[in-house]
Design a protein around this motif. Sequence first.
Motif, PDB file in Angstrom:
ATOM      1  N   CYS A 152      20.718 -15.006 -30.435  1.00  0.00           N
ATOM      2  CA  CYS A 152      20.980 -14.429 -31.762  1.00  0.00           C
ATOM      3  C   CYS A 152      21.710 -15.421 -32.667  1.00  0.00           C
ATOM      4  O   CYS A 152      21.394 -15.542 -33.854  1.00  0.00           O
ATOM      5  N   SER A 153      22.680 -16.138 -32.118  1.00  0.00           N
ATOM      6  CA  SER A 153      23.428 -17.091 -32.945  1.00  0.00           C
ATOM      7  C   SER A 153      22.532 -18.245 -33.377  1.00  0.00           C
ATOM      8  O   SER A 153      22.629 -18.730 -34.505  1.00  0.00           O
ATOM      9  N   GLN A 154      21.623 -18.674 -32.500  1.00  0.00           N
ATOM     10  CA  GLN A 154      20.707 -19.754 -32.848  1.00  0.00           C
ATOM     11  C   GLN A 154      19.734 -19.308 -33.939  1.00  0.00           C
ATOM     12  O   GLN A 154      19.482 -20.038 -34.896  1.00  0.00           O
ATOM     13  N   LEU A 155      19.210 -18.124 -33.809  1.00  0.00           N
ATOM     14  CA  LEU A 155      18.295 -17.594 -34.817  1.00  0.00           C
ATOM     15  C   LEU A 155      19.011 -17.426 -36.155  1.00  0.00           C
ATOM     16  O   LEU A 155      18.482 -17.796 -37.212  1.00  0.00           O
ATOM     17  N   LEU A 156      20.231 -16.910 -36.115  1.00  0.00           N
ATOM     18  CA  LEU A 156      21.007 -16.721 -37.338  1.00  0.00           C
ATOM     19  C   LEU A 156      21.296 -18.061 -38.017  1.00  0.00           C
ATOM     20  O   LEU A 156      21.100 -18.200 -39.233  1.00  0.00           O
ATOM     21  N   SER A 157      21.725 -19.052 -37.267  1.00  0.00           N
ATOM     22  CA  SER A 157      22.018 -20.351 -37.880  1.00  0.00           C
ATOM     23  C   SER A 157      20.748 -20.982 -38.446  1.00  0.00           C
ATOM     24  O   SER A 157      20.777 -21.610 -39.507  1.00  0.00           O
ATOM     25  N   THR A 158      19.625 -20.780 -37.786  1.00  0.00           N
ATOM     26  CA  THR A 158      18.358 -21.353 -38.259  1.00  0.00           C
ATOM     27  C   THR A 158      17.963 -20.780 -39.619  1.00  0.00           C
ATOM     28  O   THR A 158      17.618 -21.535 -40.539  1.00  0.00           O
ATOM     29  N   VAL A 159      18.030 -19.473 -39.770  1.00  0.00           N
ATOM     30  CA  VAL A 159      17.622 -18.893 -41.057  1.00  0.00           C
ATOM     31  C   VAL A 159      18.639 -19.206 -42.156  1.00  0.00           C
ATOM     32  O   VAL A 159      18.253 -19.433 -43.301  1.00  0.00           O
ATOM     33  N   ILE A 160      19.916 -19.267 -41.818  1.00  0.00           N
ATOM     34  CA  ILE A 160      20.941 -19.580 -42.817  1.00  0.00           C
ATOM     35  C   ILE A 160      20.799 -21.015 -43.310  1.00  0.00           C
ATOM     36  O   ILE A 160      20.991 -21.302 -44.490  1.00  0.00           O
ATOM     37  N   LEU A 161      20.460 -21.917 -42.411  1.00  0.00           N
ATOM     38  CA  LEU A 161      20.305 -23.320 -42.787  1.00  0.00           C
ATOM     39  C   LEU A 161      19.138 -23.562 -43.725  1.00  0.00           C
ATOM     40  O   LEU A 161      19.128 -24.553 -44.441  1.00  0.00           O
ATOM     41  N   LEU A 173      19.598 -16.325 -47.768  1.00  0.00           N
ATOM     42  CA  LEU A 173      19.936 -15.786 -46.457  1.00  0.00           C
ATOM     43  C   LEU A 173      21.378 -16.123 -46.088  1.00  0.00           C
ATOM     44  O   LEU A 173      22.066 -15.318 -45.448  1.00  0.00           O
ATOM     45  N   ALA A 174      21.862 -17.273 -46.531  1.00  0.00           N
ATOM     46  CA  ALA A 174      23.279 -17.627 -46.326  1.00  0.00           C
ATOM     47  C   ALA A 174      24.174 -16.666 -47.106  1.00  0.00           C
ATOM     48  O   ALA A 174      25.207 -16.214 -46.594  1.00  0.00           O
ATOM     49  N   ALA A 175      23.772 -16.341 -48.325  1.00  0.00           N
ATOM     50  CA  ALA A 175      24.543 -15.397 -49.139  1.00  0.00           C
ATOM     51  C   ALA A 175      24.581 -14.019 -48.481  1.00  0.00           C
ATOM     52  O   ALA A 175      25.610 -13.335 -48.504  1.00  0.00           O
ATOM     53  N   GLU A 176      23.476 -13.616 -47.883  1.00  0.00           N
ATOM     54  CA  GLU A 176      23.443 -12.332 -47.179  1.00  0.00           C
ATOM     55  C   GLU A 176      24.410 -12.328 -45.998  1.00  0.00           C
ATOM     56  O   GLU A 176      25.035 -11.305 -45.711  1.00  0.00           O
ATOM     57  N   PHE A 177      24.528 -13.459 -45.324  1.00  0.00           N
ATOM     58  CA  PHE A 177      25.455 -13.571 -44.207  1.00  0.00           C
ATOM     59  C   PHE A 177      26.883 -13.288 -44.686  1.00  0.00           C
ATOM     60  O   PHE A 177      27.620 -12.538 -44.053  1.00  0.00           O
ATOM     61  N   VAL A 178      27.253 -13.860 -45.814  1.00  0.00           N
ATOM     62  CA  VAL A 178      28.593 -13.640 -46.364  1.00  0.00           C
ATOM     63  C   VAL A 178      28.745 -12.186 -46.801  1.00  0.00           C
ATOM     64  O   VAL A 178      29.762 -11.548 -46.521  1.00  0.00           O
ATOM     65  N   GLN A 179      27.736 -11.636 -47.465  1.00  0.00           N
ATOM     66  CA  GLN A 179      27.780 -10.248 -47.942  1.00  0.00           C
ATOM     67  C   GLN A 179      27.917  -9.246 -46.798  1.00  0.00           C
ATOM     68  O   GLN A 179      28.526  -8.197 -46.951  1.00  0.00           O
ATOM     69  N   HIS A 180      27.349  -9.563 -45.665  1.00  0.00           N
ATOM     70  CA  HIS A 180      27.349  -8.630 -44.531  1.00  0.00           C
ATOM     71  C   HIS A 180      28.414  -8.983 -43.500  1.00  0.00           C
ATOM     72  O   HIS A 180      28.208  -8.822 -42.297  1.00  0.00           O
ATOM     73  N   ASN A 181      29.557  -9.434 -43.998  1.00  0.00           N
ATOM     74  CA  ASN A 181      30.748  -9.696 -43.174  1.00  0.00           C
ATOM     75  C   ASN A 181      30.550 -10.755 -42.097  1.00  0.00           C
ATOM     76  O   ASN A 181      31.165 -10.689 -41.031  1.00  0.00           O
ATOM     77  N   GLY A 182      29.715 -11.741 -42.379  1.00  0.00           N
ATOM     78  CA  GLY A 182      29.498 -12.811 -41.424  1.00  0.00           C
ATOM     79  C   GLY A 182      30.744 -13.639 -41.164  1.00  0.00           C
ATOM     80  O   GLY A 182      30.994 -14.052 -40.030  1.00  0.00           O
ATOM     81  N   MET A 184      27.723 -21.818 -34.875  1.00  0.00           N
ATOM     82  CA  MET A 184      28.728 -21.348 -35.832  1.00  0.00           C
ATOM     83  C   MET A 184      29.197 -22.483 -36.738  1.00  0.00           C
ATOM     84  O   MET A 184      29.414 -22.286 -37.931  1.00  0.00           O
ATOM     85  N   LEU A 185      29.342 -23.677 -36.191  1.00  0.00           N
ATOM     86  CA  LEU A 185      29.705 -24.836 -37.019  1.00  0.00           C
ATOM     87  C   LEU A 185      28.599 -25.174 -38.017  1.00  0.00           C
ATOM     88  O   LEU A 185      28.889 -25.546 -39.165  1.00  0.00           O
ATOM     89  N   LEU A 186      27.352 -25.033 -37.612  1.00  0.00           N
ATOM     90  CA  LEU A 186      26.240 -25.239 -38.536  1.00  0.00           C
ATOM     91  C   LEU A 186      26.290 -24.232 -39.684  1.00  0.00           C
ATOM     92  O   LEU A 186      26.066 -24.589 -40.851  1.00  0.00           O
ATOM     93  N   ILE A 187      26.582 -22.989 -39.360  1.00  0.00           N
ATOM     94  CA  ILE A 187      26.686 -21.951 -40.402  1.00  0.00           C
ATOM     95  C   ILE A 187      27.832 -22.268 -41.355  1.00  0.00           C
ATOM     96  O   ILE A 187      27.664 -22.227 -42.580  1.00  0.00           O
ATOM     97  N   ILE A 188      28.989 -22.608 -40.803  1.00  0.00           N
ATOM     98  CA  ILE A 188      30.160 -22.917 -41.650  1.00  0.00           C
ATOM     99  C   ILE A 188      29.875 -24.111 -42.551  1.00  0.00           C
ATOM    100  O   ILE A 188      30.177 -24.088 -43.751  1.00  0.00           O
ATOM    101  N   ARG A 204      28.491 -26.384 -47.933  1.00  0.00           N
ATOM    102  CA  ARG A 204      27.582 -27.134 -48.804  1.00  0.00           C
ATOM    103  C   ARG A 204      27.117 -26.294 -49.984  1.00  0.00           C
ATOM    104  O   ARG A 204      26.932 -26.787 -51.087  1.00  0.00           O
ATOM    105  N   LEU A 205      26.903 -25.017 -49.727  1.00  0.00           N
ATOM    106  CA  LEU A 205      26.362 -24.134 -50.774  1.00  0.00           C
ATOM    107  C   LEU A 205      27.411 -23.640 -51.755  1.00  0.00           C
ATOM    108  O   LEU A 205      27.077 -23.156 -52.835  1.00  0.00           O
ATOM    109  N   SER A 206      28.695 -23.758 -51.381  1.00  0.00           N
ATOM    110  CA  SER A 206      29.737 -23.217 -52.251  1.00  0.00           C
ATOM    111  C   SER A 206      30.116 -24.184 -53.363  1.00  0.00           C
ATOM    112  O   SER A 206      29.741 -25.291 -53.424  1.00  0.00           O
TER     113      SER A 206
END
Length: 120
Positions: free
Chosen positions: A65-74, A79-88, A109-113, A118-120
Amino acid sequence: ASADVLLRAFTAVTSSGKGVSLHVEFSQAGIVPTLTEILMLLPAPLHNDTGGPWAQLCVSAFSLCSQLLSTVILHHAQLAAEFVQHNGLKLLQSRRLLDSSCTTVVVDMLLIISQLARLS
């Protein structure tokens, strides 16, 4: 492996120039909130738990799950914004995922952070 297949499909579809926006379909399907919820519910791999097959299954599911999540966020800012919106970010902090004994989870998790930075 499954996240890699997803990444290849995502890249092929979005770079084909045919106007297909796979990130929109991911968003409509609720991929990010679903994965975030699963990661909140599964036991986090914080310690070297050799508690048998159940513990190993939980670590494998959490890692997938963490690998799939980091892949779509990257691969898309929406999708990264949705992660933040949904208490990621709360997920990262409350589950202490950077302290995980599972190195693949820590890397994801480091990839997501870093992507959020980068996006902020």
